[in-house]
Design a protein around this motif. Structure first.
Motif, PDB file in Angstrom:
ATOM      1  N   GLY A 175     -24.033  -7.553 -16.542  1.00 46.58           N
ATOM      2  CA  GLY A 175     -24.020  -7.312 -17.979  1.00 46.58           C
ATOM      3  C   GLY A 175     -24.078  -8.500 -18.897  1.00 46.58           C
ATOM      4  N   SER A 176     -23.270  -9.503 -18.673  1.00 43.98           N
ATOM      5  CA  SER A 176     -23.009 -10.414 -19.771  1.00 43.98           C
ATOM      6  C   SER A 176     -24.175 -11.336 -20.115  1.00 43.98           C
ATOM      7  CB  SER A 176     -21.770 -11.249 -19.456  1.00 43.98           C
ATOM      8  OG  SER A 176     -21.983 -11.861 -18.203  1.00 43.98           O
ATOM      9  N   GLY A 235     -15.003  -5.483 -12.280  1.00 47.21           N
ATOM     10  CA  GLY A 235     -16.201  -5.753 -11.486  1.00 47.21           C
ATOM     11  C   GLY A 235     -17.413  -5.967 -12.365  1.00 47.21           C
ATOM     12  N   GLY A 236     -17.253  -5.719 -13.658  1.00 47.80           N
ATOM     13  CA  GLY A 236     -18.387  -5.861 -14.575  1.00 47.80           C
ATOM     14  C   GLY A 236     -18.811  -7.309 -14.668  1.00 47.80           C
ATOM     15  N   ARG A 271     -21.275  -8.640 -13.476  1.00 47.97           N
ATOM     16  CA  ARG A 271     -22.247  -9.016 -12.460  1.00 47.97           C
ATOM     17  C   ARG A 271     -23.666  -8.948 -13.008  1.00 47.97           C
ATOM     18  NH1 ARG A 271     -19.486  -5.698  -7.715  1.00 47.97           N
ATOM     19  NH2 ARG A 271     -18.461  -4.883  -9.566  1.00 47.97           N
ATOM     20  N   MET A 274       0.828  -1.205   0.000  1.00 46.68           N
ATOM     21  CA  MET A 274       0.000   0.000   0.000  1.00 46.68           C
ATOM     22  C   MET A 274       0.866   1.261   0.000  1.00 46.68           C
ATOM     23  SD  MET A 274      -3.722   0.240   1.099  1.00 46.68           S
ATOM     24  CE  MET A 274      -3.757  -1.433   0.858  1.00 46.68           C
ATOM     25  N   VAL A 297       0.417   6.067  -3.281  1.00 45.92           N
ATOM     26  CA  VAL A 297      -0.245   6.962  -2.332  1.00 45.92           C
ATOM     27  C   VAL A 297      -1.747   6.974  -2.533  1.00 45.92           C
ATOM     28  CG1 VAL A 297      -0.278   9.263  -1.386  1.00 45.92           C
ATOM     29  CG2 VAL A 297       1.808   8.363  -2.385  1.00 45.92           C
ATOM     30  N   VAL A 298      -2.117   7.167  -3.765  1.00 47.67           N
ATOM     31  CA  VAL A 298      -3.552   7.259  -4.008  1.00 47.67           C
ATOM     32  C   VAL A 298      -3.949   6.226  -5.040  1.00 47.67           C
ATOM     33  CG1 VAL A 298      -5.418   8.736  -4.742  1.00 47.67           C
ATOM     34  CG2 VAL A 298      -3.461   9.711  -3.566  1.00 47.67           C
ATOM     35  N   ARG A 299      -4.935   5.507  -4.733  1.00 49.45           N
ATOM     36  CA  ARG A 299      -5.450   4.579  -5.717  1.00 49.45           C
ATOM     37  C   ARG A 299      -6.904   4.912  -6.000  1.00 49.45           C
ATOM     38  NH1 ARG A 299      -5.929  -0.876  -5.045  1.00 49.45           N
ATOM     39  NH2 ARG A 299      -6.462  -0.484  -2.866  1.00 49.45           N
ATOM     40  N   VAL A 300      -7.139   5.292  -7.184  1.00 51.98           N
ATOM     41  CA  VAL A 300      -8.536   5.518  -7.543  1.00 51.98           C
ATOM     42  C   VAL A 300      -8.880   4.488  -8.602  1.00 51.98           C
ATOM     43  CG1 VAL A 300     -10.227   7.127  -8.450  1.00 51.98           C
ATOM     44  CG2 VAL A 300      -8.312   7.961  -7.103  1.00 51.98           C
ATOM     45  N   ALA A 301      -9.938   3.797  -8.426  1.00 52.92           N
ATOM     46  CA  ALA A 301     -10.296   2.762  -9.382  1.00 52.92           C
ATOM     47  C   ALA A 301     -11.642   3.058  -9.985  1.00 52.92           C
ATOM     48  CB  ALA A 301     -10.338   1.417  -8.691  1.00 52.92           C
ATOM     49  N   ALA A 302     -11.712   2.944 -11.302  1.00 53.24           N
ATOM     50  CA  ALA A 302     -13.032   3.031 -11.933  1.00 53.24           C
ATOM     51  C   ALA A 302     -13.686   1.672 -11.767  1.00 53.24           C
ATOM     52  CB  ALA A 302     -12.902   3.368 -13.402  1.00 53.24           C
ATOM     53  N   VAL A 303     -14.857   1.675 -11.213  1.00 54.87           N
ATOM     54  CA  VAL A 303     -15.470   0.427 -10.803  1.00 54.87           C
ATOM     55  C   VAL A 303     -15.630  -0.533 -11.968  1.00 54.87           C
ATOM     56  CG1 VAL A 303     -17.378  -0.593  -9.598  1.00 54.87           C
ATOM     57  CG2 VAL A 303     -16.701   1.742  -9.111  1.00 54.87           C
ATOM     58  N   ALA A 304     -16.224  -0.021 -13.013  1.00 53.31           N
ATOM     59  CA  ALA A 304     -16.541  -0.919 -14.118  1.00 53.31           C
ATOM     60  C   ALA A 304     -15.280  -1.430 -14.791  1.00 53.31           C
ATOM     61  CB  ALA A 304     -17.402  -0.201 -15.129  1.00 53.31           C
ATOM     62  N   VAL A 323     -35.085  10.378 -20.789  1.00 50.91           N
ATOM     63  CA  VAL A 323     -34.525   9.039 -20.911  1.00 50.91           C
ATOM     64  C   VAL A 323     -35.649   8.035 -20.747  1.00 50.91           C
ATOM     65  CG1 VAL A 323     -32.881   7.409 -19.981  1.00 50.91           C
ATOM     66  CG2 VAL A 323     -32.372   9.833 -19.926  1.00 50.91           C
TER      67      VAL A 323
END
Lengths: 958, 291
Positions: free
Chosen positions: A21-22, A16-17, A19, A1, A5-12, A47
């Motif tokens: 979608g497929s 993690g996709g 779940r 860790m 220092v900084v971890r930013v993760a885009a979820v998709a 929409v």
């Protein structure tokens, strides 16, 4: 860790996709996003969830790949086709939106079958033209036509999303092409011995090119229709939409350009242009008035004069006009001008004619004048009329002259001019290019020989917008199943009044009996009087197709020798008709009265009755008069008659008179009006008759004065009394004439919703409140009143539209319109039959009285026939007599003879058939003789006329 | 705000840990928790993002609406912030409970974005004095797990990055009356440049040291925090002290330096992930709220 220092993760993106979608189900849900501007000017992003399916059938009968069977007929397995030489094999047609919108007439032809209507197309049609949409729906519903609506927007393989740089039109075009492609591939998989092709029909050049590039067989409508070998006539019905490019070729431009809608709207907002309804003049094709919308006091009515200023507007269009400078203002011309030029490009001639209009105008008569700058909404409908065959032999372009003089002549292309000559035909306008003197149109339908009774009746129904098609299957499906009988359930909120001695009194031959009466003495010595009205609202339930159709028709239309029912015959002449000796459902209004005919109690109930006798007026009168008869029915009738006389006398103190049955109908209507208004002060459907403005009576007062009589017009009562007194022993017919004049001064009675108005008064009946309750079989207003009353007494449930005053107001608008048109249609029918009468009769001379005096004519009434007509003093191609009109008296002096209202004259009546389309009764003065005027050679003077032309009859046999 | 109750011993444990650069969850003093960001999560907004930082969960929606420019800035659009503290986050927010905090946060957001360079407001102008775009930035607190401000600022930046404003054209006729025309193509839109949009770094003073991205427990141990907003270039746009304790000037400078350093790397990783997500285009499988 550490170190990271900084971890930013885009979820998709982080794996993690999947779940959600497929799975296949996920792909079946998408959303459609679009931007929209609201009225307030805000931009809104909308929409919508959009679900896709893979089980939508293709609709082809031979297809085994699609699991589900299509609803309805679908496409034929072996489309025989109409024998096109372009595509000889079996094929289905797939038209695009514009084709459907413009060429609907041709698609409706029975020859055209097996058409796929895409959802994309259907939706676009719906947004752009409601009438066409309805016609397409009807075709899809018709099993003979084999039209199939394919839900391509929800099909997994044909749904597409709008792509970058594509506007929604492009997207829809692409969606259509994708669907055509899909169909072709899909049909190939069927492995039939003969492959069925899908042919894309479009008139859009770009779209067609793109389709061809993609390997789709595409034709324009014209190409396809012309290729149909067996049906060359169909070409006539092609709408001629000229390409933009073509217009420039033929150089001459007659009209200024129309401004685009956005410009018009801005102009209207800023007040440069005025929006209004365009009304062409009946007598002068170079003149029209525009009735400006809105409440502005100024410039309500704008005159438009001259072809260029009229600028291709057609009667009833909504247009934008620009006012001209004051020095260009004109006065309404009193000249009669008919467009009869044969040479269409004769613009110099037009200018000459326009100059005629401008000559000699009175400065005081100048009115606001303008010019049409653009069309906001066209109000074109199919027009009835006749072909004016081109003088050039073998020409295919002909002019069509509509029956309505306010509609310009229309240029159509046809090869069957010879057969169509002398026939009444229907033509639709397709467009009016700038370089064309007349609008372009196409032939729609042949109605039959001009002058034939059936044809002419059809014409007058069409021209008065009377819906007269047979009831559709959808409507008929809501009729009760026969044999019909009263069930337990029907009795739940009903009183059993079968034991009462009810009878009906109607004109002879009446089949739609909607009212019946009874009267009996109660134990306390009072009288019970009941009015029983057919319970139509029991059979017509709110919101179904039957209800919608009756609401649209609004009223039954009675023509000479023909009746156009508002509800199907099973109801009007059977289940709802209160015939004698059968159990019928009724809505009863029952009063307890004393012998002075004062109402002590009123109650309303749904009921079952069993009429003991259906009588004619004469039979009823006979029973009342013959002392020997003392059965229940007769006693009942006598009671009713006695009360009616008292009621009548009471009302005469207020105004009008009427017969026995009508007396009780009035009473019922008033009682019901009061009840529904008490219960629903906002949603009651009432009928009012506004008092006429005092100035309306001027003509009456002046006319009476000339005969030394005084007519008081302060109130309905004063008017009635002074009319009663206005007798002249030397001139017994005078009173009748005065009464006729009086009715001409009156206003039209109208339906309205109580929540939208505050003046309820019924002037003619001198009642503070009134409605229509007693004829639900032939008036839709009564059905609504029945529903309101049923809810008020708890005998039926309500529904949302019933308590929506805006919906009610809209309904009233339609009902008033239908009633007015029905009346006009009736008059037209009477006029036509009068013409038939005089056709067989030849010329006659008759006594007549002058009803009105006009500037160049007198209007006369012939008492013998109840016929009214105009005698003109100016004739074409003859020297005009010296005319002197005095508006004070009023009187008209022709040479040395003066005519005043009520003068007795003698006229010669004959049928003028010189214009086959507008046959009319022509009247010429015989006595007094005017020097210099020809008097027709005296034919059979005073021939005894036995069969009078039928007058307007309320009820007659079908 | 959501609070935890800690015993003295627990507090002492946390304070002593921080002293040793070792936090309860194993992080160092300048380490952030793992953050998760997803954009375009609410389809009917112009732009949206959801950010999770530990247990803190924030949803931001941006709606572009047409409005009139402010009088003092006739050729600029503007941003409006609204913070909704959902009672889902903590029962204390029920009723009007979250209002005070919501106002505080939105005021802070206004201050952060008051710097002219943050967003190019001139690009939001449609026609001067008459029409401009107003971006309504709605922040919804779904869960509070400490360090609210940082999480919110990340979500706001991501949402602004995701924002697509429809292109409109102003049509003017001879008379000078203006009509606004909307493009038919939904892809025809303008994007905001978010390079200069700052992120908040909250530094909590614990004992003698300070930590970034404090958890709820750590926040309970801190008497004073410094909230600084930093741009991707490390420029400081706004600073605010929160908490009842005091800070001595020297440690303030120290904290500012830390803040700048951490802020810069926060921006870098956020931008990287946003670009990565963007590059997936429409083929990206969305997680949304079911994740």
């Amino acid at each position: 860790m550490l170190g990271n220092v900084v971890r930013v993760a885009a979820v998709a993106a982080s794996g993690g996709g999947g779940r959600l979608g497929s799975s296949a189900a996920g792909a079946m849900l998408t959303s459609r996003t679009f931007l929209k501007r609201t009225r307030a000017g805000a931009v809104v992003k909308v929409v919508r969830e959009h679900y896709l399916r893979d089980d939508i059938p293709c609709g082809a009968a031979a297809c085994r790949l699609c699991g589900a069977r299509p609803v309805g007929a679908g496409l034929e397995a072996r489309p025989a086709g109409a024998g096109s030489h372009l595509c000889p094999g079996p094929h289905y047609l797939l038209p695009d939106t514009n084709l459907l919108l413009h060429q609907i007439d041709i698609l409706e032809d029975p020859v055209i079958k097996n058409v796929i209507v895409l959802q994309t197309v259907l939706q676009e049609v719906r947004n752009r033209s409601a009438p066409v949409y309805k016609r397409v729906r009807d075709m899809i519903a018709n099993p003979e036509k084999h039209f199939y609506s394919f839900t391509n927007e929800h099909h997994r393989e044909t749904y597409i999303e709008q792509e970058q740089g594509e506007n929604s039109n492009d997207r829809n075009d692409r969606a259509i092409r994708v669907a055509v492609k899909w169909y072709n591939e899909h049909l190939k998989k069927m492995k039939n011995e003969e492959n069925i092709q899908v042919i894309f029909l479009t008139n859009d050049r770009n779209n067609k090119e793109k389709a061809l590039e993609e390997g789709i067989t595409a034709y324009t409508c014209e190409e396809y229709i012309k290729s149909l070998m067996a049906n060359p006539d169909l070409v006539d019905r092609l709408a001629c939409i000229s390409d933009e490019g073509k217009e420039i070729e033929s150089g001459k431009i007659f009209f200024p350009e129309h401004l685009p809608l956005s410009k018009l709207q801005q102009g209207i907002k800023s007040g440069i242009y005025l929006q209004g309804t365009y009304r062409a003049s009946r007598d002068n094709y170079l003149e029209a008035t525009v009735w400006v919308h809105g409440d502005a006091e100024e410039n309500k009515e704008i005159i438009i004069q001259g072809l260029k200023h009229l600028n291709r507007a057609v009667h009833e269009d909504i247009v934008a006009v620009e006012l001209l400078a004051k020095d260009e203002w004109v006065a309404p011309s009193s000249v009669v001008l008919q467009d009869d030029s044969q040479n269409e490009d004769d613009i110099e001639n037009e200018e000459e004619k326009e100059n005629i209009l401008k000559a000699s105008v009175n400065k005081n008569m100048l009115r606001p004048t303008g010019k049409v700058v653009g069309i906001i909404k066209r109000n074109w409908r199919p027009f009835c009329g006749m072909l004016s065959k081109s003088q050039i032999k073998e020409a295919r372009r002909h002019l069509f002259t509509p029956a309505d003089r306010r509609i310009p002549r229309i240029r159509i292309e046809t090869r069957q001019a010879d057969t169509l000559e002398g026939q009444r035909i229907i033509v639709a306008i397709d467009g009016w290019p700038r370089n064309s003197r007349y609008p372009n149109g196409h032939f729609v339908k042949n109605l039959g020989n001009a002058g034939d009774k059936e044809t002419e009746t059809e014409v007058l129904l069409l021209e008065h917008d009377v819906p007269h098609q047979p009831f559709s299957q959808a409507v008929l499906s809501f009729l009760p199943k026969m044999p019909w009988s009263i069930t337990e359930k029907d009795m739940k909120y009903r009183e059993d009044l079968r034991q009462l001695c009810v009878c009906s009194v109607d004109p002879p031959g009446c089949t739609d009996i909607d009212d019946a009466l009874h009267c009996r003495e109660l134990e306390n010595g009072n009288l019970e009087v009941g009015v029983h009205i057919a319970d139509v609202s029991h059979f017509i339930r709110p919101g179904n197709a039957l209800d919608e159709e009756s609401a649209k028709r609004g009223t039954t239309v009675y023509l000479c020798e023909k009746r156009i029912d508002m509800v199907p015959e099973l109801l009007s002449s059977n289940l709802c008709s209160l015939r004698s000796n059968v159990d019928r459902l009724a809505f009863s209004c029952i009063w307890e009265m004393n012998h002075k005919a004062e109402i002590l109690k009123t109650r309303f109930t749904k009921s079952v009755i069993n009429s003991k006798a259906s009588l004619t007026y004469a039979e009823a009168q006979m029973r009342i008069d013959s002392a020997g008869m003392n059965d229940d029915v007769t006693t009942s009738l006598r009671g009713l008659n006695k009360l009616a006389k008292i009621l009548k006398k009471k009302r005469i103190d207020n105004g009008e008179t009427n017969s026995m049955v009508e007396e009780f109908m009035l009473l019922a209507n008033i009682s019901v009006a009061q009840k529904i208004y008490d219960e629903f002060s906002e949603f009651a459907l009432l009928r009012k008759h506004p008092a006429p403005p005092p100035s309306n009576y001027d003509i009456l007062v002046k006319a009476a004065k000339s005969k030394n009589l005084e007519i008081k017009t302060d109130s309905a009562k004063a008017l009635a009394e002074s009319l009663d007194k206005a007798e002249s022993p030397a001139f017994p017919y005078l009173n009748t004439l005065l009464r006729i004049l009086t009715t001409r001064c009156m206003m039209q009675a109208v339906y309205f919703c109580s929540g939208m108005d505050n003046d309820f008064h019924h002037y003619g009946l001198a009642s503070p409140i009134y409605t229509h309750f007693t004829s639900p079989i032939r008036r839709y207003a009564d059905i609504i009143v029945h529903r309101l009353l049923a809810v008020a007494i708890g005998a039926d449930s309500t529904y949302p539209e019933l308590t929506d005053k805006h919906k009610l107001a809209d309904l009233c608008k339609n009902l008033n319109y239908r009633h007015k048109m029905a009346q006009y249609a009736q008059r037209a029918s009477v006029a036509f039959h009068t013409q038939l009468f005089f056709k067989t009769k030849g010329e006659v001379n008759e006594d007549a009285y002058i009803l009105f005096v006009r500037k160049n004519a007198i209007v006369v009434l012939i008492p013998k026939y109840g016929l009214e007509g105009t005698v003109f003093f100016e004739e074409k191609d003859k020297t005009k007599p010296r005319l002197d009109y005095n508006s004070e008296v009023p009187s008209l002096t022709v040479e040395d003879t003066t005519f005043r209202i009520f003068d007795k004259v003698k006229v010669n009546i004959m049928l003028d058939a010189s214009n086959i389309q507008h046959q009319k009764i022509r009247m010429v003065l015989v006595e007094p003789k005017i020097p210099g005027k020809d008097v027709p050679a005296n034919p059979t003077t005073e021939a005894s006329v036995s069969n009078e032309p039928e007058k307007k009859k309320k009820k007659l046999q079908k | 705000m959501a609070s935890v109750v800690l015993s003295e011993a627990e507090k002492l444990y946390i304070v002593h840990g921080v002293q040793e650069d070792l936090r309860v969850d194993g992080r160092g003093c300048e380490d952030y928790r793992c953050a998760e960001v997803e954009t375009d999560v609410v389809s009917n907004t112009s732009g949206s993002a959801r950010a999770k930082l530990g247990h803190t969960d924030i949803l931001v929606g941006v709606k572009a609406e047409m409005g009139t420019p402010k009088l003092e800035k006739p050729d600029e659009g503007y941003l409006e912030f609204f913070v909704d503290c959902s009672a889902n986050a903590t029962p204390e927010f029920e009723g009007r409970g979250g209002e005070e905090l919501g106002t505080e946060i939105s005021n802070t957001l206004y201050r952060i974005f008051s710097s002219e360079s943050c967003v190019d407001l001139k690009s939001l102008c449609i026609n001067p004095r008459e029409h401009c775009w107003v971006l309504y930035v709605d922040v919804l607190l779904l869960e509070c797990g400490g360090n609210l401000f940082d999480a919110i600022s990340i979500a706001v930046k991501a949402a602004l990055f995701n924002t697509r404003i429809p292109k409109v054209r102003v049509l003017e006729d001879e008379e000078g009356s203006k009509e606004i025309e909307l493009s038919d193509d939904p892809y025809d839109c303008i994007r905001l440049n978010v390079d200069e949009v700052p992120c908040v770094v909250t530094l909590s003073k614990i004992g003698y040291r300070h930590v970034v991205d404090a958890t709820l427990q750590e926040e309970a141990c801190s008497l004073a925090s410094l909230l600084i907003s930093v741009t991707s270039k490390g420029a400081l746009t706004c600073m605010k002290k929160v908490g009842k304790g005091s800070l001595d000037p020297e440690s303030i400078f120290e904290m500012m330096e830390t803040g700048k350093r951490v802020g810069k790397s926060l921006h870098t990783s956020l931008q990287k992930i946003l670009d990565e997500e963007e590059s997936l285009g429409t083929t990206r499988q969305k997680v949304g709220f079911l994740g």
